[in-house]
Design a protein around this motif. Structure first.
Motif, mmCIF file in Angstrom:
data_model
loop_
_atom_site.group_PDB
_atom_site.id
_atom_site.type_symbol
_atom_site.label_atom_id
_atom_site.label_comp_id
_atom_site.label_asym_id
_atom_site.label_seq_id
_atom_site.Cartn_x
_atom_site.Cartn_y
_atom_site.Cartn_z
ATOM 1 N N GLY B 35 -22.882 20.035 29.405
ATOM 2 C CA GLY B 35 -21.762 19.026 28.857
ATOM 3 C C GLY B 35 -20.268 19.356 28.612
ATOM 4 O O GLY B 35 -20.283 20.610 28.599
ATOM 5 N N SER B 39 -19.243 18.252 23.363
ATOM 6 C CA SER B 39 -20.280 17.315 23.466
ATOM 7 C C SER B 39 -21.102 17.740 22.476
ATOM 8 O O SER B 39 -22.245 16.848 22.159
ATOM 9 N N ASP B 207 -23.409 14.219 25.982
ATOM 10 C CA ASP B 207 -22.085 13.602 25.720
ATOM 11 C C ASP B 207 -21.965 13.026 24.497
ATOM 12 O O ASP B 207 -22.914 12.439 24.035
#
Lengths: 388, 312
Positions: B35, B39, B207
């Motif tokens: 990520g 994130s 995310d």
């Protein structure tokens, strides 16, 4: 005991800085032992006053006896009996005291009267009191013999009075100059030790605590299976061991310098007092170590706390020379009470419960500081843990 | 199951760092948590290790709830933090010995494990060096050695290759694969998709505090509609021909610059053949031809609408 071992590895990596303080302290202690001399005079030196002796009476046995007595206890200077010359002699301190024997003095004594000797002296001179006492002593002894023996010849009276007044009582000074100097040296050694111990403990403890409190290392340690309680215990043990080691290194030279004295009650009191102070210094260092986050602030803190408290608490300047406000502020530091105890111990000749009481009370105050600072450190640590 | 995280929620005031975060790690796999920065990867790891309190959810390791005093579980975990966490005052050997000593009390065994860890990360020549004398790559290797010396069953590596030179990075990635072959389960967080693609057997893409996709490399790429990227070297290309390429089946976009025709297409079996046939019919001579399969960046782009690389 991995953290305990790491504690000393961190300390050993910073040993050079710590050793500077130890070496400076030991060097100063050694230098002090060889060069220090006390500020004041401690032994008695007999001093004779310059006087003028003027006789208006006849040269009788009594007058000769009085002159002989004065010659032994004062310096008779020869100045002619003129008012101006006598005044000059007093003004220029050629003589500090003038004694005049009036006419009919000897006869008056034998008649049982109390004839007065005339005297003139420099105003405010301590010699005046000294000489007055000396003459009174002579006259009172003479009067005592006349009153008790009545029919006594001049020669016999003078002999008896002279014999009596020559009697001296031997006085031994317990505090000889050397002993007093040694006492002051020891007190100064232990007073100065407070600065070195404080500085070494702040630098040492802070160095380790800053390392172990680094966020990344702290997090990493928290991931291990060692309980937080055990980890903290190891660090506390490390701190205590380090403080004891520092104390031992600092007191060791005292055994070399003062030998057998350190095994006397006085020596023991100094040692106990310094050990208690070490505990308080450790608590303060532990608190500071948990507050500080960078090494740059560490030496600043060591200087401000160790040097500052030493200055205002009478380590470098005797406490009696410090202003009352300074002393009041200093009383909020353990150094003040530690130095105060050392000064009391230094002046002690007998060790009664009453005499030792203020020393023990001061020790309790120092221990109070230790407990208070440690509690503050614990609260701080707990608060941080909760906030995290 | 080695790790089971269910509905994990972590808030920093108004910011939701982990939003009903779920994932599972199976025994023996190299699980990648991919990520962009921010994130929530490190937050997730810190929660799993009980370094952070969380607002909601459950975390289990080897079927037992994880907590700050789950010392039996911690004994089986090796952790390599994102930031190098070693003592500046201890040399390489002493640092590894310190962290290994937190798990292993037997001195003889510990000595052997420390030596093995030194050899594993290739720090034999630097064992007496202090961290300040080590380069960034060597320092990372030391960090890894400190985390794996006690031979843990579960190893968590939080971005272990940040700011590391390519040689050290390869060394680290090879080491992780070796640890996995020796039986350790690995959780590997990174924002370098190439690394994750290279070593991870299963990947979760994160995310904004959420897992947006989980699966093997191929499974993730299979989730999206994007096909390969075709690059063809041509000397000259008229606008009409470029429009013709754009009109081919499955073609999403076609650009021409620097003598390179770059065509992106959706999934299809004969995209390259169709393109080359079309160019041949137009008498266009072609030079070198490249065909690139979709990347995890394409997966991230298609799911979130933004480039994974842009977030780095």
């Amino acid at each position: 005991m991995v953290a305990y071992k790491a504690f000393f590895k961190v300390i050993s990596k910073n040993l050079t800085v710590l050793m500077i303080y130890v070496v400076v302290f030991i060097s100063l202690a050694m230098a002090l032992a060889n060069t220090y001399s006390p500020a004041g005079e401690a032994s008695f030196i007999d001093a004779k006053v310059n006087i003028v002796f003027i006789n208006y009476d006849e040269e009788t046995e009594i007058v000769r006896g009085l002159r002989g007595y004065l010659e032994k206890n004062a310096n008779i200077v020869d100045i002619s009996d003129e008012t101006e010359k006598l005044q000059d002699a007093l003004f220029f301190k050629e003589a500090e005291y003038i004694v005049k024997v009036p006419k009919g003095f000897s006869e008056g004594i034998l008649m049982g009267e109390t004839p007065q000797l005339e005297s003139t002296a420099i105003p405010t001179s301590p010699s005046r009191v000294y000489m007055d006492n000396m003459l009174n002593k002579y006259m009172n002894t003479v009067k005592a013999y006349i009153t008790t023996m009545g029919d006594i010849s001049h020669a016999e009276l003078v002999r008896l009075v002279a014999t009596d007044l020559e009697e001296k009582i031997p006085v031994d000074l317990i505090d000889s100059q050397l002993e007093l100097a040694n006492n002051q040296k020891r007190a100064y050694y232990f007073n100065f030790m407070s600065y070195s111990i404080f500085a070494v403990l702040i630098l040492g403890v802070c160095t380790v605590m800053i390392v172990f409190n680094k966020p990344d290392l702290k997090k990493r340690n928290l991931c291990t299976p060692v309980k937080i309680k055990h980890m903290n215990l190891q660090l506390v043990l490390g701190n205590i061991s380090f403080a004891l080691l520092t104390w031992l290194v600092m007191v060791l030279p005292s055994f070399i310098l003062y030998g057998g004295f350190m095994f006397t009650t006085k020596g023991l009191l100094y040692l106990v007092n310094s050990l208690i102070f070490t505990i308080a210094a450790l608590s303060i260092s532990y608190l500071v170590g948990n507050i500080l986050k960078s090494r740059n602030a560490m030496s600043g803190a060591a200087n401000v706390i160790a040097l500052g408290s030493s200055f205002i608490s009478g380590v470098f300047v005797p406490q009696e020379f410090l202003g009352s406000t300074v002393q009041k502020i200093a009383s909020f530091t353990p150094t003040y009470w530690y130095v105060k105890s050392n000064n009391i111990i230094s002046g002690m000749e007998s060790f009664t419960a009453e005499g030792l009481r203020p020393v023990f009370l001061n020790m309790l105050v120092i221990l109070g500081f230790a407990v208070a600072m440690l509690s503050m450190a614990m609260v701080l640590i707990k608060q941080r843990r909760v906030s995290n | 199951m080695v790790i089971t995280v269910k509905n994990l929620v972590k808030r920093y005031d108004d910011l939701i760092a982990l939003d009903h975060f779920n994932f599972e790690v199976k025994e023996g796999e190299i699980f990648g948590l991919l990520g962009p920065n921010g994130s929530g990867k490190t937050t997730a790891i810190n929660c799993i290790l009980s370094l952070l309190k969380y607002d909601k959810g459950t975390i289990e390791i080897y079927g037992k709830p994880m907590s700050p005093d789950a010392y039996d579980l911690k004994r089986n975990i090796g952790i390599i933090m994102q930031n190098v966490a070693v003592f500046e005052e201890l040399n390489v050997y002493e640092n590894i010995d310190y962290f290994c000593g937190m798990y292993i009390t037997d001195k003889k065994l510990r000595r052997q494990l420390v030596e093995e860890a030194i050899d594993f990360v290739g720090l034999r020549d630097f064992r007496k060096f202090y961290p300040k004398k080590l380069s960034g790559g060597l320092l990372r290797r030391l960090n890894i050695a400190c985390g794996i010396a006690h031979k843990p069953k579960l190893i968590i590596l939080d971005e272990p290759t940040v700011a590391v030179d390519p040689q050290s990075r390869n060394n680290i990635l090879e080491g992780i694969q070796r640890l996995n072959k020796e039986g350790a389960t690995i959780v590997y967080t990174s924002h370098y998709m190439e690394e994750v693609e290279e070593i991870c057997t299963r990947i979760a893409i994160m995310d904004k505090g959420r897992i947006i996709a989980t699966g093997t490399n191929d499974e993730l790429k299979g989730m999206i509609n994007s096909g390969e990227k075709l690059t063809v070297e041509v000397l000259k290309l008229e606008h009409g021909i470029l429009e013709g390429v754009r009109g081919l089946p499955n073609v999403v976009s076609a650009e021409f610059y620097d003598n390179l025709l770059i065509v992106k297409s959706t999934k299809g079996k004969n995209n390259l053949v169709a393109l080359l046939d079309y160019l041949k019919t137009k008498n266009i001579s072609v030079g070198k031809i490249y065909s690139e399969p979709p990347t995890l960046n394409d997966v991230f782009l298609e799911i979130t609408g933004k480039e994974l690389r842009d977030q780095l």
